[in-house]
Scaffold this motif. Structure first.
Motif, PDB file in Angstrom:
ATOM      1  N   SER A   1       0.826  -1.233   0.000  1.00  0.00           N
ATOM      2  CA  SER A   1       0.000   0.000   0.000  1.00  0.00           C
ATOM      3  C   SER A   1       0.847   1.265   0.000  1.00  0.00           C
ATOM      4  O   SER A   1       0.326   2.367  -0.169  1.00  0.00           O
ATOM      5  CB  SER A   1      -0.902  -0.005   1.249  1.00  0.00           C
ATOM      6  N   ILE A   2       2.141   1.117   0.189  1.00  0.00           N
ATOM      7  CA  ILE A   2       3.006   2.300   0.291  1.00  0.00           C
ATOM      8  C   ILE A   2       3.523   2.696  -1.093  1.00  0.00           C
ATOM      9  O   ILE A   2       4.321   1.974  -1.698  1.00  0.00           O
ATOM     10  CB  ILE A   2       4.212   2.043   1.232  1.00  0.00           C
ATOM     11  N   GLU A   3       3.041   3.864  -1.566  1.00  0.00           N
ATOM     12  CA  GLU A   3       3.543   4.382  -2.848  1.00  0.00           C
ATOM     13  C   GLU A   3       4.645   5.419  -2.622  1.00  0.00           C
ATOM     14  O   GLU A   3       5.566   5.557  -3.408  1.00  0.00           O
ATOM     15  CB  GLU A   3       2.377   5.009  -3.629  1.00  0.00           C
ATOM     16  N   MET A   4       4.498   6.151  -1.498  1.00  0.00           N
ATOM     17  CA  MET A   4       5.519   7.137  -1.100  1.00  0.00           C
ATOM     18  C   MET A   4       5.628   7.108   0.419  1.00  0.00           C
ATOM     19  O   MET A   4       4.662   6.782   1.118  1.00  0.00           O
ATOM     20  CB  MET A   4       5.104   8.565  -1.505  1.00  0.00           C
ATOM     21  N   VAL A   5       6.821   7.458   0.930  1.00  0.00           N
ATOM     22  CA  VAL A   5       7.039   7.367   2.385  1.00  0.00           C
ATOM     23  C   VAL A   5       7.975   8.478   2.843  1.00  0.00           C
ATOM     24  O   VAL A   5       8.850   8.911   2.097  1.00  0.00           O
ATOM     25  CB  VAL A   5       7.605   5.963   2.740  1.00  0.00           C
TER      26      VAL A   5
ATOM     27  N   GLY B   1       2.033   5.982   2.159  1.00  0.00           N
ATOM     28  CA  GLY B   1       0.813   5.400   1.593  1.00  0.00           C
ATOM     29  C   GLY B   1       0.544   5.960   0.219  1.00  0.00           C
ATOM     30  O   GLY B   1       1.478   6.108  -0.588  1.00  0.00           O
ATOM     31  N   LYS B   2      -0.725   6.343  -0.009  1.00  0.00           N
ATOM     32  CA  LYS B   2      -1.128   6.806  -1.341  1.00  0.00           C
ATOM     33  C   LYS B   2      -0.348   8.040  -1.779  1.00  0.00           C
ATOM     34  O   LYS B   2      -0.228   9.026  -1.027  1.00  0.00           O
ATOM     35  CB  LYS B   2      -2.619   7.161  -1.321  1.00  0.00           C
ATOM     36  N   LYS B   3       0.120   8.013  -3.007  1.00  0.00           N
ATOM     37  CA  LYS B   3       0.912   9.110  -3.549  1.00  0.00           C
ATOM     38  C   LYS B   3       0.123  10.425  -3.506  1.00  0.00           C
ATOM     39  O   LYS B   3       0.635  11.465  -3.123  1.00  0.00           O
ATOM     40  CB  LYS B   3       1.286   8.762  -5.009  1.00  0.00           C
ATOM     41  N   GLU B   4      -1.174  10.348  -3.825  1.00  0.00           N
ATOM     42  CA  GLU B   4      -1.971  11.596  -3.897  1.00  0.00           C
ATOM     43  C   GLU B   4      -2.081  12.275  -2.531  1.00  0.00           C
ATOM     44  O   GLU B   4      -2.279  13.485  -2.451  1.00  0.00           O
ATOM     45  CB  GLU B   4      -3.368  11.296  -4.456  1.00  0.00           C
TER      46      GLU B   4
END
Ligand code: KE4
Length: 428
Positions: free
Chosen positions: A107-111, A280-283
Motif C-alpha cells: 500500500s506504500i507508494e511514497m514514504v 501510503g497513497k501518492k496523492e
C-alpha cells in the motif's frame, strides 16, 4: 537476586530524570519494585549492571525482531559510522530505504522518514487533515499512537463521544477534534460518523492492538472500516508502529488483506535506532512539504546511522521471508506451553497472540476490546511479573503491553520460560 547497583543507579537517576527514566513504562510503576538497569544485550538475552541474565521478551518494545545486536545490523552500523553520523542533506541510502519499504508493503507508494512512532502518527493525521480539508479524526479506546497531544484523549462521557484529555497540558481545543470509538465495534464508528457528517478527516487504528495488551481486530470489522472510509472519503490510517514487519513481512495489512490509505511505522524499521515513517497513497503523500503545503520536518529524519540499521533489518526480512515461519513456530510453542501450565493450575486466563506478539491477561473473560482488557487483575500481573523476573525472565512491566518473541529465542530459552511460567503462575 542481587540488584544493588541498579537500586543505586535508580536513586541517582530520580534526581535528574523525571521518575528516573526516559519513558514512563520503564519505571516498573505498573508492577511494583524498582527497575533493573541494563548493561548490554546479546541475542535473546540482556544483562543488568549487577550481572544478572534475563531472557528478554520486550526486545526494546518491539524493534528487536532479530534479538539484541544481530551481527548484520552491528556490521552495517560500524561501517556507516566511518562515513559520519549525520549530514542534514539527502543521501543515497534514504532513497534505497524508501524504495525497499514500498517493495515490502504494497500500500506504500511514497514514504517519509521521521524519528519515532509518535512523529509518524501525528504527521499521518496532519497529512489526512491537509488532504481532506477536514479537521476531526477517530481513534479507538485502548489504542495508543504515541504522545502527540491529540492522541492523549480518552472517551468522554455522554452521547457525543467527544474525547477528554488524559493528561494535564493537553488542551480542550485539542480534545475537541478527537473522537473515540470502541475497538471491534463498527456501530460505534457509524454513530460517530453520523454525528459528525463530512467533518472527519481520518480514522487511525492499530490493526492488531498491542497497547491494551494484544487484541486483534476482527477481520470483518476491519473490512467494514475500510468500506466506510472509502464511502465517506475518510483517510484510513493503519498504525503499524508495532505490527509493521512484526506480524508479517508486509505487516498486519498483509495478514488481513486490507489496504489502508496511510500507514505508520516505527520500532523494527529502525533496527534498534530511532526511526519512524509514514506513507501510503501518492496523492496524499504529495501534499507533504516541500511537494505540497502540509508542513512536516526533522533535523535527523533519514539519519545515515538509523538508515543503515533500518535498511539492514528490512533487507534481512526481504531476503529471508522464512523468518516469519520460524517466529510462528517459536511463538506457538511458547503459547502452547503457557496454556498447558494454565490448565495444570486450573486457571483459564485470556491469552491473546498474533504471530510473535502476545499478552496473558489476568482475567478469565475473553479480551476483544478495551473494556474487557481492563477487567484484568493488574495487581496479580505485578506479582506474576516479579516471579518471572526473579527467575530471569523479563516480560513487559505492565499488564497492558505485549511480549515479543525474536528469531533468536532458542528452544532452551522457551523451555526455561515455560518452566518459570508454570512456577510463577501457581504462586502469583
Ligand atoms: P514511539 O513514539 O514510542 O516511538 O511510538 C509511539 C507508538 C505509536 N504507535 C504504536 C502502535 C505504539 O505501540 C507506539 C509505542 N509503543 C510503546 C509500547 N507500548 C512504546 C514503549 C514506551 O512508551 O516506552
Amino acid at each position: 537476586m542481587n540488584t544493588t547497583k541498579s537500586e543505586k543507579l535508580f536513586n541517582e537517576a530520580q534526581k535528574y530524570i523525571p521518575g528516573g527514566v526516559n519513558s514512563p513504562v520503564r519505571a516498573f510503576k505498573a508492577v511494583g519494585g524498582n527497575p533493573v538497569f541494563i548493561q548490554r544485550g546479546e541475542g535473546s538475552k540482556f544483562y543488568d549492571v549487577d550481572g544478572n541474565e534475563y531472557i528478554d521478551y520486550i526486545g526494546s518494545w518491539g524493534p528487536h525482531l532479530f534479538g539484541h545486536n544481530p551481527p548484520f545490523i552491528k556490521e552495517a552500523l560500524l561501517k556507516a559510522v566511518e562515513d559520519g553520523t549525520s549530514f542534514g542533506a539527502p543521501t543515497e541510502l534514504e532513497v534505497k530505504m524508501a524504495k525497499l519499504i514500498t517493495e515490502l508493503v504494497q500500500s506504500i507508494e511514497m514514504v517519509r522518514m521521521v524519528n519515532s512512532g509518535t512523529e509518524a502518527t501525528m504527521s499521518a493525521v496532519r497529512a489526512a487533515r491537509g488532504y481532506t480539508g477536514k479537521e476531526k479524526f477517530i481513534k479507538f479506546e485502548g489504542c495508543y499512537h504515541g504522545h502527540a497531544d491529540f492522541f492523549l484523549i480518552k472517551a468522554g462521557s455522554g452521547a457525543l463521544t467527544f474525547g477528554v484529555p488524559t493528561s494535564p497540558g493537553v488542551t480542550k481545543g485539542n480534545a475537541a477534534d478527537t473522537l473515540i470509538a470502541d475497538y471491534n465495534d463498527i456501530n460505534s464508528v457509524k454513530k460517530i460518523i453520523q454525528q459528525n457528517k463530512n467533518e472527519i478527516a481520518a480514522i487511525i487504528i492499530e490493526p492488531v492492538a498491542g497497547n491494551m495488551g494484544v487484541v486483534p481486530a476482527d477481520k470483518k470489522f476491519l473490512e467494514e472500516l475500510r468500506n466506510i472510509c472509502s464511502e465517506e472519503k475518510i483517510v484510513l490510517i493503519f498504525d503499524e508502529v508495532m505490527t509493521g514487519f512484526r506480524v508479517a513481512k508486509g505487516g498486519a495489512q498483509e495478514l488481513y488483506g486490507i489496504k489502508p490509505d496511510l500507514s505508520t511505522f516505527g520500532k523494527i524499521i529502525g533496527g534498534g535506532l530511532p526511526v519512524g515513517a509514514f506513507g501510503g497513497k501518492k496523492e496524499i503523500m504529495e501534499k507533504i512539504a516541500p511537494s505540497g503545503p502540509v508542513y512536516q520536518a526533522g533535523t535527523l529524519s533519514g539519519n545515515p546511522l538509523a538508515m543503515a540499521a533500518g535498511f539492514a533489518a528490512l533487507s534481512y526480512i526481504k531476503n529471508n521471508p522464512e523468518v516469519y515461519k520460524s517466529l510462528e513456530e517459536k511463538s506457538s510453542y511458547l503459547e502452547n506451553g503457557f496454556r498447558e501450565a494454565l490448565a495444570e493450575v486450573k486457571k483459564n486466563y485470556a491469552l491473546n497472540r498474533i504471530g510473535s506478539m502476545m499478552t496473558l491477561f489476568f482475567t478469565e473473560n475473553e479480551v476483544n476490546n478495551f473494556q474487557s482488557a481492563i477487567k484484568s487483575d493488574t495487581a496479580l500481573y505485578g506479582k506474576f511479573f516479579s516471579e518471572m523476573l526473579k527467575r530471569g525472565i523479563y516480560l513487559a512491566p505492565a499488564q497492558f503491553e505485549a511480549a515479543f518473541v525474536s528469531t533468536v529465542h532458542t528452544k532452551e530459552d522457551l523451555d526455561k520460560t515455560i518452566q518459570s511460567f508454570s512456577e510463577s503462575v501457581s504462586v502469583a
